[in-house]
Design an enzyme around this catalytic site. Structure first.
Site, PDB file in Angstrom:
ATOM      1  N   GLY A 148      28.184 -75.679  47.276  1.00 33.82           N
ATOM      2  CA  GLY A 148      28.188 -75.589  48.729  1.00 33.82           C
ATOM      3  C   GLY A 148      28.240 -74.149  49.204  1.00 33.82           C
ATOM      4  O   GLY A 148      28.221 -73.197  48.424  1.00 33.82           O
ATOM      5  N   CYS A 149      28.333 -73.990  50.527  1.00 33.40           N
ATOM      6  CA  CYS A 149      28.219 -72.659  51.127  1.00 33.40           C
ATOM      7  C   CYS A 149      29.496 -71.835  51.003  1.00 33.40           C
ATOM      8  O   CYS A 149      29.470 -70.677  50.596  1.00 33.40           O
ATOM      9  CB  CYS A 149      27.800 -72.787  52.584  1.00 33.40           C
ATOM     10  SG  CYS A 149      28.770 -73.949  53.559  1.00 33.40           S
ATOM     11  N   TYR A 150      30.642 -72.427  51.364  1.00 32.02           N
ATOM     12  CA  TYR A 150      31.904 -71.706  51.214  1.00 32.02           C
ATOM     13  C   TYR A 150      32.142 -71.343  49.754  1.00 32.02           C
ATOM     14  O   TYR A 150      32.604 -70.239  49.434  1.00 32.02           O
ATOM     15  CB  TYR A 150      33.066 -72.566  51.699  1.00 32.02           C
ATOM     16  CG  TYR A 150      33.310 -72.587  53.181  1.00 32.02           C
ATOM     17  CD1 TYR A 150      33.417 -71.415  53.928  1.00 32.02           C
ATOM     18  CD2 TYR A 150      33.486 -73.800  53.857  1.00 32.02           C
ATOM     19  CE1 TYR A 150      33.672 -71.449  55.292  1.00 32.02           C
ATOM     20  CE2 TYR A 150      33.746 -73.840  55.220  1.00 32.02           C
ATOM     21  CZ  TYR A 150      33.838 -72.662  55.939  1.00 32.02           C
ATOM     22  OH  TYR A 150      34.098 -72.700  57.287  1.00 32.02           O
ATOM     23  N   THR A 153      29.795 -68.464  48.460  1.00 31.15           N
ATOM     24  CA  THR A 153      30.199 -67.152  48.990  1.00 31.15           C
ATOM     25  C   THR A 153      31.439 -66.650  48.268  1.00 31.15           C
ATOM     26  O   THR A 153      31.497 -65.490  47.822  1.00 31.15           O
ATOM     27  CB  THR A 153      30.500 -67.247  50.500  1.00 31.15           C
ATOM     28  OG1 THR A 153      29.498 -68.025  51.141  1.00 31.15           O
ATOM     29  CG2 THR A 153      30.552 -65.869  51.125  1.00 31.15           C
TER      30      THR A 153
END
Length: 335
Positions: A148-150, A153
């Site tokens: 996922g995105c979180y 990152t």
């Protein structure tokens, strides 16, 4: 030419996957499925007019097998684990964009997602689809757990420092912000315009499901147990992730050493840009890049990282994984 099916075609992630694959010279989207829509794909996603004008369907596994070689599963968690076993048994390759196969322990999944995993034998055996860390393992696989995105990152920002043993593994604080598209396309009270515009809020404090995922991957990279405090925030913008991360160095660390550590770790990785300036979400909007920098303030390490939550945080890395699975150039359709 690889034939592609997209399951769960009404969401933002599916839209971005289709946009990217439309310009992929070795992929053709043949099926877009939906349980709720039956009209043209371009009537649901009007920006795809003239590109995807065929109808969405609700095909059986047998019908998907007749038309596709690879499936992008854009279903929510729990729905993915119900669909994927039959797709794999039928000989299809799958990139799963849900969280159903990211965690390695069924009991951890049950604790954080609130239900029993119905395909537990694949947990711990499914490759985590972050190419910068697991590129060689992704190649040739039949199932990839797309991150996922979180998580992407945070993990990309921290991996060089935990792998090198440069920071205390229990000192990490992740302060992350996401655009509203990260909550998905389905209407929810908290993401209505009147609720989130001109507002800035934290959510999931201490309970967000990405926390054990971040800890799992960083612990694997480190070889030691890593613990993080992770707090997500909702920002009234369409897209983007910004993470400001704090950690305690084990020994004295200069800013130059921190940035050099990042640069050395990501040599040969086309989608991680280590920068000297403070990055912004606009720097990476609509791209598959993750921009990272570091600062040392009062003896503490600060890492700042940004990416587009819909591209490098979802659809872009999914296409990156697709390229590796199919032995295409990793950057195809992404530059």
């Amino acid at each position: 030419m690889v034939r592609v099916a997209i399951i769960g075609g009404t969401g933002y992630t599916a839209l971005e996957v289709m946009r990217l694959l439309h310009r992929h010279p070795q992929a053709e989207v043949k099926v877009v499925s939906s349980r709720s829509e039956s009209g043209a794909v371009s009537s649901v996603h009007t920006s795809l007019s003239g590109m995807f004008d065929f109808n969405m369907t609700n095909p059986s596994t047998a019908e998907i097998v007749e038309q596709a070689d690879v499936v992008f599963c854009c279903l929510p968690h729990k729905a993915s684990m119900d669909a994927i076993p039959s797709l794999l048994s039928a000989g299809l390759k799958v990139v799963d964009l849900s969280a159903d196969y990211r965690l390695s322990d069924p009991s951890v999944y049950e604790k954080w997602y609130g239900h029993v995993h119905t395909d537990p034998t694949r947990l711990g055996n499914t490759v985590y689809g972050l190419p910068e860390l697991y590129r060689d393992r992704i190649k040739g696989q039949d199932l990839i757990a797309n991150p996922g995105c979180y998580t992407s990152t945070s993990i990309l920002a921290l991996a060089p420092f935990v792998s090198g043993g440069l920071i205390e593994p229990s000192s990490i604080i992740i302060d992350a912000k996401s655009g509203v598209s990260g909550a998905g396309r389905a209407p929810k009270l908290g993401t209505l315009y009147a609720e989130c515009n001109e507002s800035f809020s934290a959510y999931g404090v201490g309970t967000h499901r990405h926390m054990p995922e971040i800890e799992q991957i960083l612990s694997d990279v480190s070889g030691d147990k890593v613990e993080v405090l992770f707090t997500p925030h909702l920002v009234p913008m369409d897209r983007g992730i910004f993470a400001t991360i704090y950690a305690t160095p084990k020994t004295e660390l200069t800013e130059k050493q921190a940035i050099d550590c990042l640069r050395e770790f990501y040599i040969g990785n086309p989608f991680v840009r280590v920068v000297s300036h403070l990055p912004k979400t606009k720097d990476v909007a609509y791209t598959n890049y993750c921009d990272i920098t570091a600062r040392v303030v009062k003896g503490r390490l600060m890492i700042l990282a940004v990416l587009d939550n819909m591209i490098k945080g979802a659809a872009g890395v999914a296409v990156q994984n697709f390229n590796l699975m199919c032995d295409f150039d990793e950057t195809t359709a992404l530059l």
